[in-house]
Write a protein that holds these residues in place. Structure first.
Motif, mmCIF file in Angstrom:
data_model
loop_
_atom_site.group_PDB
_atom_site.id
_atom_site.type_symbol
_atom_site.label_atom_id
_atom_site.label_comp_id
_atom_site.label_asym_id
_atom_site.label_seq_id
_atom_site.Cartn_x
_atom_site.Cartn_y
_atom_site.Cartn_z
ATOM 1 N N ASN A 100 0.835 -1.208 0.000
ATOM 2 C CA ASN A 100 0.000 0.000 0.000
ATOM 3 C C ASN A 100 0.870 1.259 0.000
ATOM 4 O O ASN A 100 0.550 2.252 -0.666
ATOM 5 N N LYS A 111 3.824 6.055 -5.242
ATOM 6 C CA LYS A 111 3.835 6.186 -6.703
ATOM 7 C C LYS A 111 2.800 7.214 -7.146
ATOM 8 O O LYS A 111 3.067 8.077 -7.993
ATOM 9 N N THR A 129 2.090 1.897 -3.491
ATOM 10 C CA THR A 129 1.012 2.424 -4.341
ATOM 11 C C THR A 129 0.803 3.909 -4.094
ATOM 12 O O THR A 129 0.723 4.714 -5.035
ATOM 13 N N THR A 148 -7.498 1.010 -9.319
ATOM 14 C CA THR A 148 -7.890 1.175 -7.926
ATOM 15 C C THR A 148 -8.691 2.454 -7.766
ATOM 16 O O THR A 148 -8.575 3.383 -8.563
#
Length: 854
Positions: free
Chosen positions: A555, A561, A558, A608
Motif C-alpha cells: 500500500n 507512486k 502504491t 484502484t
C-alpha cells in the motif's frame, strides 16, 4: 606491450544467442554484429591493449579432425541467420582497422595459444577475450583470460584458476583428458565426471603419473577399472583438448597494432546495417575533416536574399516543394525550401504560411506534426502535404529507434554533399530530400502502404498536433490537496511499518527492506538476486497474507507512486494556461498504437479507486464539459472479423454477452447458470487469447491450476474453431513472409520466428497472433480520430478532440454542444470501418474525466 587476442567465434556466438534478433529494413540479421562490436568496445575499454588480434575458425578440417573422426561430430551447422552476418562482421572489423587471423588446419584456440606463447617469449602481456573456458589452460603470469559470461566478466589469473578449480592452468588440460567434453565430443574416461576428474588431478596432477602408477595409487577399485578401460581415450582426449602453441601464423606482436582504419567507410557500413548507436559509440559520427571522404562536391546554392513572390511563382510552376522547418516549441526559428537545386532560407512567417496553405503545391517534409502544430497555433491549415519521410520510415521500419533524416540518408545509401560553410550544414539533407522521398516512396508502394501513409498517418499527425496545442484542463488546487491527503496517509503507513518492523529503515531500499522481511521477521525468501533479496511486486504479493507488514509495504508503494508520479509529477507540467499539454508519439510503438509522454496521460491509474480519483482533477474549462466515448471489446470484434469465426461473429451480431457465451462453452454450462466468477474467467480467456496467452500465464492471472487453464483454452478453441485456425495460420504465414500485418497494411517484422532460441521463437509466435489484432484496433481508433476531427470542423462546432487512450476518445465541448457531440462521437467511432461485426461505442458526458467515464 599488451596484446588483446579475441576468440572471434566464441564472442560472436555469445553475441548471436544473447541478443534478440535484429534485422535491417531489407531483412539482413545484425544482432551478432551489434553484440560482437558492443562486447569488443567494452573489453577494449577495460583491458586497454596496445594491439588487437581477432581469431576465427575456418571451415576446413583441423589436425584434430584428422586424428579423431568423431571430434565435434555432434555440432550442428551454423544457423543461416548467423552465417549471413559473418562476412559482414569481418569486413566491418577490417574497416575499423583490426587484424583478423585464421590458419588452415588449426582452430581459433590454437591461434590464441600461439599468440599468447609469442607474447610470453617476447616479454609482453597477453589478454585472451573469450566465452570458452578451454582457454583457461593458457593462463600464466603473462597471459590472462578475460572470460565473458552471462553475468559479470571474469579475469582469470593463475590464482583465480586455483581458487575456482583447485588446479594449475596446465592441469586444466589433464582435467579434460579424464572428464572429456561433450560439447566437442571428446570422450574422456567413461564413467568419470568433473568431480571425479578434479579429485584425481588435484591429487596426482597429470594422467602420465596416474597411468604409470595405476596399480599403486590410492583410488577406489571402480575408478581404477574405469581408468584402465579408457586409457587410450584419456590420452587421445588430452591431445584433442590441448591447445596448440605453434600454429604457423604471424607472431610479431607489434604487427597487430590497430591501424589503417577507414573510419568514414566504417561509419557508412554501419549506417547501411542500421547500427546507428555503434556509429556514436565508436566515435564515427564526428570524423575529423582530414579523415572525411569527400562524397560529393558542393553543388547547391543557399540564399537568404530573394524575392518572395518570385519564389512562390517558381514553386507553383514546379507543383511541389521540399521543405525543412526549424520549429521549436511551435515557434518558427527558420525554414528552408528546395527549388531547382537551390536552397532558399527564410524567417518570414507569412511566406511559410503561403507555401504551406497553398493546395496546388505538394509538400514533402520530415516530422510534419511540428509543422501542423505551428500552423494550428497561427490559425491556418496545411494543405496538400503529400509525403513525410519520418512517418514513411516508421511504417517501413517500425522497430527502429531513430528516424532522423541524416540516419535515413545513411541507411538508404544516399550521400550527403559536403560543405565548408558551417551555416549551410543543416541544408545538406534538404538537397537530397527528393532522392530520399523517392526511395521511401518506392518501398511504401512495394508494401502497398500508400493509403496507410496518406489517409491515416499524415492526417493523424494533424489531429495530434491540434490535441497537443489544446491540452487538457486540470484542477491544480485539487491535485495539491489530494497530494496532501496522500502524504498524510504515506506518513501514517510509514509509522505502522516501522512499528511492525521494530525499527526505522528506508522502505524504498530493496536491501534494507529485504533484511527486515527475510532476516528480522524470518519470512520465507522467494527469490534472491546477485545484489540480495528480491522485494519486487510478485514476491511481496506472494507473501501478502503471511505478515501484516507486507500489505502495508504494498500500500505504501502504491500511495508513494501516486503522489510522486501523478501529483507532484503533474503539478510540474501544468502550463501557464492551466492545462497539461502532453506530447503524442506517433512513431514509437511497433503495433501502431499512439503513446504519450511529458506526461504520459495514458498511464493515469484506473485499477484502484485511489488511482481513479486522479481523473477527478482532469476537467473541462468553465462553460464546457467533457464527452468521453470508448469502444466496446474492439479487439475481440477485430478478432471475430479477421478469423471469420462464425460463432463469435454471430454472438456480436446478436449483441450477446460474449464473455457469458464463452463461459457457457468453456465450462459446458447452460447460459443462465453462468456465475460471475465463470464469466470473469472466460473474460480472461477471451482477452488472453488475443494476447497469445499460454496456460501458465492464464493460470497465474485467474488463480487456477495449469491443468485447468489448459483445459479452458482447449475448450475455447474447440468452440471458436475459426479463431483456432487463424492462430495457427497467422504464425505459419508470418514464418513464410517474415512479418505480420493489420487490415490496413501496417507491418511488424518478426525475425524472432527464425531464432535458434525457443523462448524467442515463442515470443515471435505470440506477437504474430496478437499484432494483427492490436494493430488493426489501433488503426481503427486513428481513423475514428480523423473522422471526428474532420466532422467537428465541417459542422463548425467549437468542440475539440483533446485526448486518445487506446480505445477511448475525449472531446471537450461547450455545454450546449455536448449531447450532439456525444452522438457525433459515437457515430464516427462506430462507422470508422466496416467489419463483419458491428463496432459499438458508448459515450457519456461529465464535467471531469472521472464523471464522464462513469
Amino acid at each position: 606491450m599488451r596484446l588483446l587476442v579475441v576468440d572471434g567465434n566464441s564472442i560472436v556466438n555469445r553475441a548471436f544467442y544473447g541478443i534478440r534478433p535484429l534485422t535491417t529494413k531489407d531483412g539482413q540479421f545484425t544482432n551478432a554484429i551489434y553484440g560482437f562490436l558492443t562486447m569488443l568496445y567494452k573489453i577494449k575499454n577495460e583491458e586497454n591493449p596496445d594491439s588487437v588480434a581477432i581469431a576465427f575458425d575456418l571451415k576446413t578440417p583441423t589436425f584434430r579432425h584428422k586424428a579423431y573422426s568423431g571430434y565435434k561430430a555432434n555440432r550442428k551447422g551454423m544457423p543461416e541467420e548467423l552465417a549471413s552476418q559473418m562476412p559482414l562482421l569481418k569486413e566491418l572489423l577490417g574497416l575499423l582497422g583490426y587484424k583478423i587471423v585464421t590458419c588452415e588446419g588449426y582452430e581459433a584456440d590454437d591461434i590464441l595459444g600461439t599468440l599468447a606463447s609469442a607474447c610470453e617469449k617476447s616479454g609482453n602481456e597477453c589478454v585472451i577475450a573469450t566465452g570458452d573456458r578451454d582457454s583457461l589452460q593458457l593462463v600464466s603470469d603473462k597471459t590472462y583470460v578475460h572470460l565473458c559470461t552471462n553475468r559479470d566478466d571474469i579475469l582469470y589469473t593463475p590464482d583465480k584458476i586455483m581458487e575456482d578449480y583447485g588446479v594449475t592452468p596446465v592441469e586444466m588440460i589433464e582435467l579434460k583428458a579424464i572428464q572429456g567434453d561433450s560439447s566437442d565430443n571428446i570422450p574422456g574416461v567413461a564413467g568419470i565426471g568433473p568431480k571425479g576428474a578434479g579429485d584425481l588431478i588435484k591429487r596426482f596432477h597429470n594422467i602420465d603419473y596416474i597411468y604409470e602408477h595405476i596399480d599403486e595409487i590410492d583410488i577406489k577399485d571402480g575408478i581404477r577399472k574405469k581408468l584402465k578401460n579408457s586409457k587410450d581415450n584419456a590420452f587421445m582426449s588430452r591431445m584433442l583438448g590441448e591447445i596448440c602453441r605453434t600454429a604457423p601464423i604471424n607472431t610479431d606482436v607489434s604487427s597487430y597494432k590497430s591501424g589503417n582504419a577507414d573510419r568514414d567507410a566504417a561509419a557508412r557500413f554501419m549506417a547501411k546495417l542500421e547500427l546507428f548507436s555503434l556509429i556514436e559509440k565508436y566515435g564515427l559520427n564526428d570524423i575529423p575533416k582530414n579523415e572525411q571522404k569527400v562524397v560529393e562536391k558542393v553543388n547547391f546554392e543557399v540564399t537568404e536574399d530573394f524575392d518572395d513572390n518570385i519564389l512562390l511563382k517558381n514553386i507553383k510552376v514546379v507543383g511541389k516543394v521540399y521543405i525543412l522547418c526549424n520549429i521549436a516549441l511551435k515557434e518558427l526559428n527558420s525554414f528552408a525550401v528546395l527549388n531547382n537545386e537551390k536552397v532558399y532560407v527564410s524567417k518570414n512567417p507569412k511566406l511559410l504560411e503561403e507555401i504551406l496553405s497553398d493546395n496546388t503545391v505538394k509538400k514533402y517534409t520530415h516530422g510534419c506534426k511540428a509543422i501542423f502544430a505551428y500552423a494550428d497555433k497561427n490559425g491556418f491549415e496545411v494543405n496538400s502535404l503529400a509525403f513525410d519521410t519520418e512517418l514513411a520510415a516508421y511504417l517501413l521500419e517500425p522497430s527502429s529507434k531513430d528516424y532522423s533524416d541524416e540516419n535515413l540518408c545513411a541507411a538508404y545509401e544516399i550521400d550527403l554533399p559536403c560543405t565548408e560553410n558551417e551555416n549551410y550544414k543543416p541544408y545538406c539533407v534538404l538537397t537530397v530530400y527528393e532522392k530520399l522521398c523517392d526511395k521511401l516512396s518506392n518501398r511504401i508502394k512495394a508494401n502497398e502502404q500508400e493509403k496507410l501513409l496518406s489517409d491515416i498517418e499524415i492526417p493523424l499527425a494533424n489531429v495530434l498536433a491540434k490535441m497537443e496545442n489544446i491540452g487538457f484542463d486540470v484542477d491544480r488546487q485539487g491535485i495539491e490537496d489530494y497530494g496532501k491527503v496522500l502524504s498524510s496517509q504515506i506518513e501514517s503507513l510509514k509509522s505502522e511499518i516501522y512499528q511492525n518492523a521494530g525499527e526505522e529503515f528506508n522502505i524504498n531500499s530493496p536491501k534494507q527492506l529485504g533484511k527486515v522481511l527475510f532476516e528480522d521477521l524470518q519470512l520465507p525468501c522467494k527469490k534472491k538476486t546477485k545484489s540480495g533479496y528480491s522485494t519486487n511486486a510478485d514476491v511481496l504479493e506472494s507473501l501478502r497474507y503471511q505478515h501484516p507488514i507486507v500489505d502495508m509495504v504494498l500500500n505504501y508503494r502504491t500511495l508513494a507512486k501516486l503522489n510522486s508520479t501523478y501529483c507532484e509529477g503533474l503539478l510540474k507540467v501544468i502550463g501557464d494556461d492551466g492545462r497539461i499539454h502532453s506530447s503524442f508519439n506517433q512513431t514509437e510503438t511497433r503495433t501502431g498504437r499512439i503513446s504519450s509522454t511529458e506526461p504520459n496521460l495514458q498511464n493515469i491509474p484506473v485499477r484502484t479507486e485511489l488511482g481513479r480519483e486522479m481523473r477527478k482533477f482532469f476537467c473541462a474549462k468553465d462553460g464546457w464539459t467533457l464527452v468521453d466515448a470508448d469502444y466496446s471489446q474492439i479487439e475481440l470484434r477485430v478478432l471475430a472479423h479477421i478469423s471469420h469465426d462464425k460463432n463469435m461473429i454471430e454472438a456480436f451480431k446478436n449483441n450477446d454477452d460474449i464473455h457469458a457465451i464463452t463461459a457457457s462453452q468453456v465450462f459446458n454450462m447452460p447460459l443462465d447458470m453462468v456465475t460471475p466468477i465463470m464469466r470473469s474467467r472466460a473474460k480472461a480467456v477471451n482477452f488472453g487469447i488475443v494476447y497469445g496467452i499460454g496456460a501458465f500465464s492464464l493460470a497465474k492471472d485467474i488463480g487456477v491450476s495449469n491443468k485447468e487453464a489448459s483445459q479452458y483454452i482447449k475448450n475455447y478453441l474447440a468452440h471458436y474453431s475459426g479463431v483456432d485456425e487463424y492462430m495457427k495460420n497467422v504464425v505459419e504465414k508470418a514464418k513464410q513472409d517474415g512479418y505480420v500485418e493489420t487490415m490496413f497494411g501496417r507491418r511488424r517484422y518478426l525475425p524472432e520466428l527464425t531464432s535458434g532460441k525457443a523462448m524467442l521463437r515463442k515470443f515471435g509466435e505470440r506477437v504474430a497472433r496478437n499484432m494483427p489484432i492490436q494493430g488493426t484496433a489501433a488503426d481503427i481508433i486513428k481513423i475514428a480520430m480523423i473522422r471526428v476531427n474532420d466532422r467537428l470542423k465541417k459542422e463548425g462546432l467549437q468542440s475539440r478532440l483533446i485526448l486518445q487512450i487506446h480505445d477511448e476518445l475525449i472531446v471537450e465541448a461547450p455545454i450546449d454542444e455536448s449531447l450532439y457531440v456525444a452522438k457525433l462521437l459515437q457515430e464516427e467511432m462506430e462507422n470508422a470501418v466496416a467489419l463483419d461485426v458491428p463496432l459499438t461505442a458508448d459515450a457519456a458526458v461529465g464535467k471531469t474525466w472521472y464523471y464522464a467515464k462513469g
